[in-house]
Design a protein around this motif. Structure first.
Motif, PDB file in Angstrom:
ATOM      1  N   UNK A  48      21.299  64.329  93.164  1.00  0.00           N
ATOM      2  CA  UNK A  48      21.555  62.767  93.562  1.00  0.00           C
ATOM      3  C   UNK A  48      23.117  62.667  93.540  1.00  0.00           C
ATOM      4  N   UNK A  49      23.669  61.554  94.429  1.00  0.00           N
ATOM      5  CA  UNK A  49      24.738  61.100  94.208  1.00  0.00           C
ATOM      6  C   UNK A  49      24.724  59.677  94.338  1.00  0.00           C
ATOM      7  N   UNK A  50      25.421  58.483  93.284  1.00  0.00           N
ATOM      8  CA  UNK A  50      26.113  57.008  93.470  1.00  0.00           C
ATOM      9  C   UNK A  50      26.538  57.442  95.225  1.00  0.00           C
ATOM     10  N   UNK A  51      26.114  56.116  95.579  1.00  0.00           N
ATOM     11  CA  UNK A  51      26.748  55.610  96.357  1.00  0.00           C
ATOM     12  C   UNK A  51      28.193  56.116  96.848  1.00  0.00           C
ATOM     13  N   UNK A  52      29.154  54.905  96.336  1.00  0.00           N
ATOM     14  CA  UNK A  52      30.290  54.642  95.724  1.00  0.00           C
ATOM     15  C   UNK A  52      30.996  55.924  95.832  1.00  0.00           C
ATOM     16  N   UNK A  53      30.056  57.317  95.456  1.00  0.00           N
ATOM     17  CA  UNK A  53      30.960  58.280  95.549  1.00  0.00           C
ATOM     18  C   UNK A  53      30.456  59.290  96.318  1.00  0.00           C
ATOM     19  N   UNK A  54      29.662  59.176  97.724  1.00  0.00           N
ATOM     20  CA  UNK A  54      28.945  60.208  98.981  1.00  0.00           C
ATOM     21  C   UNK A  54      29.930  60.301  99.564  1.00  0.00           C
ATOM     22  N   UNK A  55      30.855  59.153 100.191  1.00  0.00           N
ATOM     23  CA  UNK A  55      31.395  59.967 100.753  1.00  0.00           C
ATOM     24  C   UNK A  55      32.070  60.606 101.525  1.00  0.00           C
ATOM     25  N   UNK A  56      31.679  61.709 102.137  1.00  0.00           N
ATOM     26  CA  UNK A  56      32.628  63.088 102.935  1.00  0.00           C
ATOM     27  C   UNK A  56      31.442  63.764 102.207  1.00  0.00           C
ATOM     28  N   UNK A  87      27.830  64.612 107.362  1.00  0.00           N
ATOM     29  CA  UNK A  87      29.055  64.746 106.049  1.00  0.00           C
ATOM     30  C   UNK A  87      29.109  62.994 106.714  1.00  0.00           C
ATOM     31  N   UNK A  88      29.125  62.299 105.474  1.00  0.00           N
ATOM     32  CA  UNK A  88      28.867  60.769 105.322  1.00  0.00           C
ATOM     33  C   UNK A  88      30.605  60.198 105.882  1.00  0.00           C
ATOM     34  N   UNK A 134      31.911  54.464 108.092  1.00  0.00           N
ATOM     35  CA  UNK A 134      30.184  53.225 108.109  1.00  0.00           C
ATOM     36  C   UNK A 134      29.046  53.542 107.720  1.00  0.00           C
ATOM     37  N   UNK A 135      28.637  55.190 107.241  1.00  0.00           N
ATOM     38  CA  UNK A 135      27.658  55.226 106.736  1.00  0.00           C
ATOM     39  C   UNK A 135      26.950  54.548 105.582  1.00  0.00           C
ATOM     40  N   UNK A 136      27.969  55.112 104.821  1.00  0.00           N
ATOM     41  CA  UNK A 136      27.709  54.203 103.447  1.00  0.00           C
ATOM     42  C   UNK A 136      27.789  53.174 103.164  1.00  0.00           C
ATOM     43  N   UNK A 137      27.328  52.553 104.383  1.00  0.00           N
ATOM     44  CA  UNK A 137      27.803  51.213 104.992  1.00  0.00           C
ATOM     45  C   UNK A 137      26.542  50.928 105.214  1.00  0.00           C
ATOM     46  N   UNK A 164      21.764  55.628  95.938  1.00  0.00           N
ATOM     47  CA  UNK A 164      21.464  57.174  95.990  1.00  0.00           C
ATOM     48  C   UNK A 164      21.280  57.716  96.741  1.00  0.00           C
ATOM     49  N   UNK A 165      21.923  59.199  97.313  1.00  0.00           N
ATOM     50  CA  UNK A 165      21.670  59.591  97.861  1.00  0.00           C
ATOM     51  C   UNK A 165      21.345  61.646  97.633  1.00  0.00           C
ATOM     52  N   UNK A 166      20.516  61.393  98.274  1.00  0.00           N
ATOM     53  CA  UNK A 166      20.358  63.455  97.488  1.00  0.00           C
ATOM     54  C   UNK A 166      21.777  64.337  99.217  1.00  0.00           C
TER      55      UNK A 166
END
Ligand code: AMP
Ligand code: MG
Length: 416
Positions: free
Chosen positions: A31-39, A163-164, A167-170, A179-181
């Motif tokens: 599980x990854x916090x959204x602010x670290x999920x880009x890429x 691969x995020x 824009x995907x994170x937004x 949080x995203x898997x």
């Protein structure tokens, strides 16, 4: 049959297709916090728990009006009694009857009973209320952004394997996801081999050169979000290479080496992998970068890139990245190539696909033109540094004359 066992050089596409068939993507997720999920690569489909926008809201500053029936034949209402004001973030309590309006700001929820929003520039406040210009042109839904028009509740917003992007994170934030898997990062072991290699920053003894491949390969791998462990000058002995490979295989998903896979006196990488696991040696129909080794040591994949700096870069980009991205769980698509006019002669011998380095520019008439960055030897790293694209010349093509059309692949996010 394994295409690398067939006589002659293997076309690049055939090799990629076969190598991809040998990849079992990493499945473990975290599980990854959204602010670290880009890429990062999504491990599961994301389904929206809400509508976006959540409610009908105004696209303009103006007046939300109830003009009564807008059927043709009737004289439309042009003067409205103002019942209040609603700002973004607020909700107007009450229902507008025919002939009533509310002053509304962009993003504010449209009050019940309002059928459309008239933009402020088309209205005038008079003693009797708010007058709108040309009431006959009012249409149901004007200037209203409908609930769910971007994303519907229950819709798959992003699919597993994505691969995020920023824009995907937004988009994920807009549906309230914090949080995203994601698939866990790839573990990559990078080994560069060669007794001639010396780390930059130290004296250069006679006969030695500075090690540069790791400085090219590592940032590309870092952009994949990989956890990288690197040994940057394994010496050219069978024992040293075998030991480095064994250590690397213990905890990496994939080992990437540069050098030592040709047929020179000190090319031990192949022998070492063969001793520990399984190895295929490919003679690819590509230039730069003919030799490529692929295999496995236990569960760990092995990719042996050529030692020449440009060859190492081009093979990692063209062949290694599809393998690595697919291993990391990403759904990949072929690179985008565009036609361009060669503005100068490009030397090319039939037999191998060339990945020449070029500078492409868009000309006034909307036509891409491309020129070479100059010397194209497999050791000339400046040919890549100056370039913004690969000029991809088909395997059987010969020299390119000025004015001929060639395919260009602009440097993507892995190389720029
Ligand atoms: P090899 O495939 O090991 O025979 O290497 C081919 C050429 O690439 C030789 O000229 C090597 O010196 C050069 N080379 C190999 N590895 C590196 C490296 N890590 N950095 C710079 N040059 C390298
Ligand atoms: Mg070597």
């Amino acid at each position: 049959m394994n295409p690398c066992d067939q006589p002659g050089l293997t076309p690049v596409d055939t090799a990629i297709e076969y190598l991809l068939s040998q990849v079992t993507p990493v499945r473990e997720q975290e599980l990854c916090p959204l602010e670290q999920a880009c890429g990062r690569v999504l491990a599961k489909d994301v389904i929206s728990p809400v509508n976006v926008p959540p409610a009908d809201n105004s696209a303009m500053d103006g007046y939300a009006v109830n003009p009564g029936s807008l059927d043709s034949g009737r004289t439309p209402i042009g003067l409205f009694r103002q019942r209040g004001i609603v700002l973004a973030g607020e909700v107007f309590e009450g229902v507008l009857s025919a002939g009533e309006c509310v002053r509304i700001m962009t993003g504010a929820v449209v009050p019940d009973g309002a059928k459309l929003v008239v933009m402020q520039e088309n209205t005038e406040v008079v003693d009797a209320g708010v007058r709108v210009d040309h009431p006959e042109s009012l249409r149901d839904g004007d200037n209203i952004r409908r609930a769910g028009e971007d994303i519907r509740h229950g819709e798959v917003v992003l699919a597993a394997g994505r691969r995020l992007t920023p824009a995907d994170c937004g988009l994920l934030a807009s549906i309230g996801i914090a949080d995203v898997d994601v698939v866990r990062p790839l573990r990559v072991s990078l080994l560069t081999t060669g007794d001639e290699l010396v780390a930059p920053g130290s004296e250069l003894p006679a006969g030695k050169i500075y090690e540069s491949n790791s400085f090219v390969l590592r940032p590309i791998l870092a952009r994949l979000g990989a956890e990288i462990s690197a040994v940057t000058a394994v010496s050219d002995t069978l024992e040293a290479i075998q030991e480095a490979l064994e250590t690397a295989a213990a905890d990496a998903d994939i080992i990437i080496t540069s050098g030592g896979v040709s047929v020179g006196e000190a090319d031990f990488t192949r022998t070492a992998v063969e001793a520990l696991g399984k190895l295929d040696l490919w003679k690819l129909a590509m230039k730069p970068g003919k030799p490529l080794a692929f295999g496995r040591i236990g569960k760990t994949l092995f990719l042996g890139l050529p030692g020449n700096p440009v060859s190492a870069l081009v093979t990692l980009h063209q062949i290694g990245l599809p393998v690595l991205r697919s291993l990391s769980g990403e759904t990949i698509s072929p690179p985008v190539r565009i036609p361009a006019i060669a503005s100068e002669r490009l030397k090319k011998r039939p037999g191998r696909a060339d990945y020449q380095r070029g500078i492409a520019e868009l000309h006034d008439a909307g036509q891409w033109q491309v020129r070479s960055t100059g010397q194209q030897g497999s050791g000339i790293l400046s040919s890549v540094s100056k370039a913004n694209c690969f000029i991809v010349l088909e395997q059987e093509r010969g020299h390119v004359e000025p004015g001929e059309t060639v395919m260009v692949e602009m440097f993507d996010q892995w190389l720029s």
